[in-house]
Write an enzyme that holds these catalytic residues in place. Sequence first.
Site, mmCIF file in Angstrom:
data_model
loop_
_atom_site.group_PDB
_atom_site.id
_atom_site.type_symbol
_atom_site.label_atom_id
_atom_site.label_comp_id
_atom_site.label_asym_id
_atom_site.label_seq_id
_atom_site.Cartn_x
_atom_site.Cartn_y
_atom_site.Cartn_z
ATOM 1 N N LYS A 117 3.960 9.192 -6.548
ATOM 2 C CA LYS A 117 3.775 10.000 -5.328
ATOM 3 C C LYS A 117 4.412 11.379 -5.474
ATOM 4 C CE LYS A 117 2.395 6.660 -1.949
ATOM 5 N NZ LYS A 117 2.463 6.084 -0.616
ATOM 6 N N LYS A 200 -6.259 3.424 -8.594
ATOM 7 C CA LYS A 200 -6.534 2.476 -7.510
ATOM 8 C C LYS A 200 -7.136 3.206 -6.312
ATOM 9 C CE LYS A 200 -2.532 2.146 -4.500
ATOM 10 N NZ LYS A 200 -2.013 1.343 -3.438
ATOM 11 N N LYS A 203 -6.159 5.172 0.503
ATOM 12 C CA LYS A 203 -6.672 5.777 1.733
ATOM 13 C C LYS A 203 -6.358 7.261 1.840
ATOM 14 C CE LYS A 203 -3.524 2.912 4.184
ATOM 15 N NZ LYS A 203 -2.203 3.025 3.565
HETATM 16 N N1 AQP Z 1 -6.671 -0.426 -4.060
HETATM 17 C C1 AQP Z 1 -6.037 -1.497 -3.616
HETATM 18 N N2 AQP Z 1 -6.418 -2.736 -4.023
HETATM 19 C C2 AQP Z 1 -5.774 -3.834 -3.553
HETATM 20 N N3 AQP Z 1 -4.743 -3.793 -2.676
HETATM 21 C C3 AQP Z 1 -4.331 -2.584 -2.238
HETATM 22 N N4 AQP Z 1 -3.363 -2.191 -1.394
HETATM 23 C C4 AQP Z 1 -3.374 -0.856 -1.302
HETATM 24 N N5 AQP Z 1 -4.326 -0.333 -2.078
HETATM 25 C C5 AQP Z 1 -4.954 -1.378 -2.688
HETATM 26 C C6 AQP Z 1 -2.472 -3.098 -0.668
HETATM 27 O O1 AQP Z 1 -2.543 -2.746 0.709
HETATM 28 C C7 AQP Z 1 -1.290 -3.013 1.329
HETATM 29 C C8 AQP Z 1 -0.902 -1.895 2.230
HETATM 30 O O2 AQP Z 1 -0.661 -0.756 1.531
HETATM 31 P P1 AQP Z 1 0.134 0.449 2.189
HETATM 32 O O3 AQP Z 1 -0.696 1.087 3.229
HETATM 33 O O4 AQP Z 1 1.448 0.005 2.676
HETATM 34 O O5 AQP Z 1 0.407 1.416 0.981
HETATM 35 P P2 AQP Z 1 -0.335 1.710 -0.320
HETATM 36 O O6 AQP Z 1 -0.277 0.556 -1.260
HETATM 37 O O7 AQP Z 1 0.268 2.989 -0.797
HETATM 38 O O8 AQP Z 1 -1.849 1.908 0.141
HETATM 39 P P3 AQP Z 1 -2.782 3.164 -0.095
HETATM 40 O O9 AQP Z 1 -4.123 2.842 0.495
HETATM 41 O O10 AQP Z 1 -2.743 3.594 -1.525
HETATM 42 O O11 AQP Z 1 -2.089 4.223 0.849
HETATM 43 P P4 AQP Z 1 -1.600 5.690 0.528
HETATM 44 O O12 AQP Z 1 -2.824 6.406 0.035
HETATM 45 O O13 AQP Z 1 -1.119 6.211 1.841
HETATM 46 O O14 AQP Z 1 -0.508 5.593 -0.475
HETATM 47 C C9 AQP Z 1 -0.289 -3.296 0.209
HETATM 48 O O15 AQP Z 1 -0.001 -4.686 0.209
HETATM 49 C C10 AQP Z 1 -1.006 -2.898 -1.045
HETATM 50 O O16 AQP Z 1 -0.651 -3.726 -2.153
#
Ligand code: AQP
Length: 337
Positions: A117, A200, A203
């Site tokens: 990040k 990956k 969002k």
């Molecule tokens: N691509 C993915 N495939 C499977 N699982 C995923 N998770 C996130 N992306 C994938 C799982 O979603 C849960 C919630 O995630 P989060 O919102 O707490 O943070 P994150 O993992 O950082 O999700 P994002 O979508 O990538 O958000 P941003 O872009 O804001 O950083 C977790 O259990 C994660 O494993």
Amino acid sequence: MEISENKQKLFSAVQPSGAITIGNYIGAIRNFAALQDRYDCIYAVADLHAITVRQDPAALRKNTLALLALFIACGIDPQKSVLFVQSHVPAHCELTWVLNTITYPGELSRMTQFKDKSARHADNVNMGLMDYPVLMVSDILLYQAACVPVGEDQKQHLELTRDLAVRFNNRYGPTFTVPEPYILKDSGARVMSLADPSRKMSKSDENANAFVTMTDDKDTIVRKFKRAVTDSGSEVRYDPAAKPGISNLLTIYHAFTGKSIADCEKEFAGKGYGDFKLAVGEAVADAVAPIRAEQARLLADKAYLQEVMKGGRERAARLAYRTLAKVYRKVGLYMGE
Ligand code: AQP
């Protein structure tokens, strides 16, 4: 229903840092409803985590409510589980402060997510981003959670949770439950970006074609899958090293239809990528549609969502402050006679 004392507690949270993607759904949220029968579940909208990267305030407010509604639309029962918004329970920040005093900077600077990040948000490498894992440790330890469903990407943070729980317990006496990771069905199911299958799906990706959200309509979903990056071949075969794009689409098709990967490969043997992409898009759109409709219905009922938030805040705070009071006493903060 009150949370009982005899079932194990399970904690999980999702950040309202954008519209929720099918990656968040497959990797986390779709499993949450079934866990309610076996555990006392505590589910949070992690808005304090979300502000570690820059958020548009109005969008954050909107996404917070949308995620709460999505949780319910995906089967979380706010009577059965504790469903709340993280910032509504200040104990999360209060415990973070105490745990910061037993955490070493080196433990945080070597975290993979911090490094990723920091690289992606080089103009905003702030202390909150570095301290993100300690806030997550607090989320889990406040509720004495025994289980935390984690994807591969969160394993390092859970390790830190265990380390800090043990460190605190050794220094001040037994206080925290040391949590175990809960390995989800299909825990390897990591959904990759449709624009770059080596990354990956996230969002907060700047390219909206890289992800599919749980609020996208059918036309948008089908269009995004049509544009998904694949390879120059024509065989629908699961081989993440040689065919990362097609393998990602197979993972998604498998997750949304329940068909095995081998059956999915058979179904598209001899057919081109175009047919396959259309089928994946339609399967995802059909699965997302009823959830999206239920979420919209809930979002139109603000009074109900306010009531859920209020109830969740009260129940979460009761549990959290019980732990925090114990922590303050053990550390020697003067609580009166
Ligand atoms: N691509 C993915 N495939 C499977 N699982 C995923 N998770 C996130 N992306 C994938 C799982 O979603 C849960 C919630 O995630 P989060 O919102 O707490 O943070 P994150 O993992 O950082 O999700 P994002 O979508 O990538 O958000 P941003 O872009 O804001 O950083 C977790 O259990 C994660 O494993």
